[in-house]
Design a protein around this motif. Structure first.
Motif, PDB file in Angstrom:
ATOM      1  N   GLY A   1      -2.196  -0.463  -8.291  1.00 28.21           N
ATOM      2  CA  GLY A   1      -3.157  -1.773  -8.249  1.00 28.21           C
ATOM      3  C   GLY A   1      -2.318  -2.808  -7.306  1.00 28.21           C
ATOM      4  N   LYS A   2      -1.149  -3.126  -7.728  1.00 24.98           N
ATOM      5  CA  LYS A   2      -0.024  -3.939  -6.832  1.00 24.98           C
ATOM      6  C   LYS A   2      -0.036  -3.534  -5.412  1.00 24.98           C
ATOM      7  CE  LYS A   2       2.580  -5.263 -10.924  1.00 24.98           C
ATOM      8  NZ  LYS A   2       3.796  -5.240 -11.533  1.00 24.98           N
ATOM      9  N   SER A   3       0.170  -2.359  -5.131  1.00 25.90           N
ATOM     10  CA  SER A   3       0.102  -1.826  -3.708  1.00 25.90           C
ATOM     11  C   SER A   3      -1.137  -1.961  -2.979  1.00 25.90           C
ATOM     12  CB  SER A   3       0.366  -0.292  -3.861  1.00 25.90           C
ATOM     13  OG  SER A   3       0.409   0.140  -2.547  1.00 25.90           O
ATOM     14  N   VAL A   4      -2.530  -1.749  -3.924  1.00 24.30           N
ATOM     15  CA  VAL A   4      -3.758  -2.042  -3.235  1.00 24.30           C
ATOM     16  C   VAL A   4      -4.027  -3.371  -2.767  1.00 24.30           C
ATOM     17  CG1 VAL A   4      -6.195  -1.904  -3.897  1.00 24.30           C
ATOM     18  CG2 VAL A   4      -4.798   0.050  -4.151  1.00 24.30           C
ATOM     19  N   LEU A   5      -3.524  -4.224  -3.676  1.00 27.97           N
ATOM     20  CA  LEU A   5      -3.689  -5.723  -3.452  1.00 27.97           C
ATOM     21  C   LEU A   5      -2.749  -6.138  -2.068  1.00 27.97           C
ATOM     22  CD1 LEU A   5      -4.727  -8.616  -4.197  1.00 27.97           C
ATOM     23  CD2 LEU A   5      -2.812  -8.742  -5.671  1.00 27.97           C
ATOM     24  N   LYS A   6      -1.876  -5.792  -2.344  1.00 35.03           N
ATOM     25  CA  LYS A   6      -0.723  -6.011  -0.976  1.00 35.03           C
ATOM     26  C   LYS A   6      -1.739  -5.584   0.246  1.00 35.03           C
ATOM     27  CE  LYS A   6       4.012  -5.217   1.068  1.00 35.03           C
ATOM     28  NZ  LYS A   6       3.086  -4.911   2.319  1.00 35.03           N
ATOM     29  N   GLU A   7      -1.944  -4.047   0.266  1.00 32.43           N
ATOM     30  CA  GLU A   7      -2.664  -3.815   1.505  1.00 32.43           C
ATOM     31  C   GLU A   7      -3.856  -4.317   1.904  1.00 32.43           C
ATOM     32  OE1 GLU A   7      -3.574   0.646   0.781  1.00 32.43           O
ATOM     33  OE2 GLU A   7      -1.155   0.975   0.106  1.00 32.43           O
ATOM     34  N   TRP A   8      -4.583  -4.988   0.791  1.00 32.96           N
ATOM     35  CA  TRP A   8      -5.614  -5.788   1.273  1.00 32.96           C
ATOM     36  C   TRP A   8      -5.366  -7.160   1.808  1.00 32.96           C
ATOM     37  CZ3 TRP A   8      -7.403 -10.326  -1.240  1.00 32.96           C
ATOM     38  CH2 TRP A   8      -8.791 -10.819  -0.680  1.00 32.96           C
ATOM     39  N   ILE A   9      -4.382  -7.802   1.306  1.00 33.70           N
ATOM     40  CA  ILE A   9      -3.804  -9.023   1.735  1.00 33.70           C
ATOM     41  C   ILE A   9      -3.351  -8.788   3.354  1.00 33.70           C
ATOM     42  CG2 ILE A   9      -2.374 -10.818   1.651  1.00 33.70           C
ATOM     43  CD1 ILE A   9      -2.421 -10.705  -1.491  1.00 33.70           C
ATOM     44  N   ASP A  10      -2.741  -7.859   3.306  1.00 33.24           N
ATOM     45  CA  ASP A  10      -2.105  -7.420   4.654  1.00 33.24           C
ATOM     46  C   ASP A  10      -3.131  -6.952   5.684  1.00 33.24           C
ATOM     47  OD1 ASP A  10       0.403  -8.126   3.697  1.00 33.24           O
ATOM     48  OD2 ASP A  10       0.732  -5.930   3.601  1.00 33.24           O
ATOM     49  N   GLN A  11      -4.388  -6.597   5.551  1.00 32.47           N
ATOM     50  CA  GLN A  11      -5.129  -6.409   6.496  1.00 32.47           C
ATOM     51  C   GLN A  11      -5.565  -7.572   7.444  1.00 32.47           C
ATOM     52  OE1 GLN A  11      -8.635  -4.703   4.502  1.00 32.47           O
ATOM     53  NE2 GLN A  11      -7.524  -2.868   3.816  1.00 32.47           N
ATOM     54  N   PRO A  12      -5.965  -7.425   8.588  1.00 28.95           N
ATOM     55  CA  PRO A  12      -6.412  -8.466   9.319  1.00 28.95           C
ATOM     56  C   PRO A  12      -7.847  -9.000   9.015  1.00 28.95           C
ATOM     57  CG  PRO A  12      -6.346  -6.378  10.697  1.00 28.95           C
ATOM     58  CD  PRO A  12      -5.619  -5.955   9.470  1.00 28.95           C
ATOM     59  N   LEU A  13      -7.887 -10.133   9.381  1.00 25.85           N
ATOM     60  CA  LEU A  13      -9.309 -10.540   9.063  1.00 25.85           C
ATOM     61  C   LEU A  13     -10.341 -10.184  10.177  1.00 25.85           C
ATOM     62  CD1 LEU A  13      -8.315 -14.226   8.473  1.00 25.85           C
ATOM     63  CD2 LEU A  13      -9.027 -12.709   6.580  1.00 25.85           C
ATOM     64  N   GLU A  14     -11.766  -9.925   9.932  1.00 28.31           N
ATOM     65  CA  GLU A  14     -12.489  -9.660  10.815  1.00 28.31           C
ATOM     66  C   GLU A  14     -13.706 -10.725  10.768  1.00 28.31           C
ATOM     67  OE1 GLU A  14     -13.989  -5.742   9.237  1.00 28.31           O
ATOM     68  OE2 GLU A  14     -12.049  -4.895   9.570  1.00 28.31           O
ATOM     69  N   LEU A  15     -14.508 -10.702  12.147  1.00 27.24           N
ATOM     70  CA  LEU A  15     -15.652 -11.632  12.060  1.00 27.24           C
ATOM     71  C   LEU A  15     -16.818 -10.620  11.617  1.00 27.24           C
ATOM     72  CD1 LEU A  15     -15.356 -13.321  15.569  1.00 27.24           C
ATOM     73  CD2 LEU A  15     -15.224 -14.460  13.287  1.00 27.24           C
ATOM     74  N   PRO A  16     -17.796 -11.444  11.147  1.00 28.61           N
ATOM     75  CA  PRO A  16     -17.885 -12.945  10.674  1.00 28.61           C
ATOM     76  C   PRO A  16     -17.042 -13.094   9.773  1.00 28.61           C
ATOM     77  CG  PRO A  16     -19.925 -11.499   9.996  1.00 28.61           C
ATOM     78  CD  PRO A  16     -19.008 -10.423  10.812  1.00 28.61           C
ATOM     79  N   VAL A  17     -16.603 -14.095   9.528  1.00 29.66           N
ATOM     80  CA  VAL A  17     -15.755 -14.603   8.010  1.00 29.66           C
ATOM     81  C   VAL A  17     -17.036 -15.179   7.256  1.00 29.66           C
ATOM     82  CG1 VAL A  17     -14.216 -16.242   7.620  1.00 29.66           C
ATOM     83  CG2 VAL A  17     -13.874 -15.293   9.695  1.00 29.66           C
ATOM     84  N   ASN A  18     -17.319 -14.116   6.596  1.00 30.29           N
ATOM     85  CA  ASN A  18     -18.168 -14.412   5.387  1.00 30.29           C
ATOM     86  C   ASN A  18     -17.444 -14.726   3.946  1.00 30.29           C
ATOM     87  OD1 ASN A  18     -20.479 -14.333   7.136  1.00 30.29           O
ATOM     88  ND2 ASN A  18     -20.609 -12.310   6.737  1.00 30.29           N
TER      89      ASN A  18
END
Length: 174
Positions: A78-95
């Motif tokens: 779970g810690k690894s999954v959270l880190k990977e998610w935070i590290d992903q680039p943002l995408e448009l549209p920013v919803n």
């Protein structure tokens, strides 16, 4: 294309900051700070907790004094999954503001992801602002057209103003 589920990442972030919360306590987090920019109800949270248990992102433990009451904790996965998610680039549209969520779960002011997220958010907002201003120029180039679609004009100018404010705020913190 289906919307990407964000709720599990929010729950992971909550549990990272507050290990050992019950489902009720997790739900209560959505009436506090997170509720300012993301909403979720117990009818969404409890099924998500079950999925996360099955995925081994979290584990549950019964309270010593009440076996019916369950607390949740992050697993290493779970810690690894959270880190990977935070590290992903943002995408448009920013919803629904994933920028705010990701920043909320970064605790260390010296974490290099803070500046990376700020730069990404500025870039995305500038793209969105350019698009909205182009639409304003195209659709509302004279007073008559503004009056014919006044509600649309107001919502468009509100969006422009909001994004300009966000960009100004981002510039002020970095």
């Amino acid at each position: 294309m289906p919307k990407k589920r964000v709720l599990p990442y929010i729950i992971l972030g909550i549990l990272k900051q507050n290990p050992g919360l019950s489902g009720k306590e997790i739900t209560e987090q959505f009436t506090c700070e997170i509720g300012e920019f993301w909403k979720a109800s117990h009818s969404q949270i409890y099924p998500e907790l079950k999925k996360m248990l099955a995925d081994k992102w979290i584990e549950k433990r019964s309270k010593e004094d009440n076996a019916k009451e369950i607390d949740y904790f992050l697993t290493l996965n779970g810690k690894s999954v959270l880190k990977e998610w935070i590290d992903q680039p943002l995408e448009l549209p920013v919803n629904r503001d994933p920028f705010s969520l990701k920043m909320f779960f970064i605790n260390d002011k010296d974490d290099p992801r803070v500046n990376e997220l700020i730069d990404e958010e500025k870039r995305l907002l500038k793209e969105q602002l350019a698009h909205l201003k182009m639409r304003e120029a195209l659709l509302f180039d004279d007073e008559k057209r503004i009056q014919q679609n006044y509600g649309h004009y107001l919502i468009l100018t509100r969006a422009i103003s909001r994004i300009e404010g966000q960009i100004a705020w981002l510039k002020s913190i970095k």
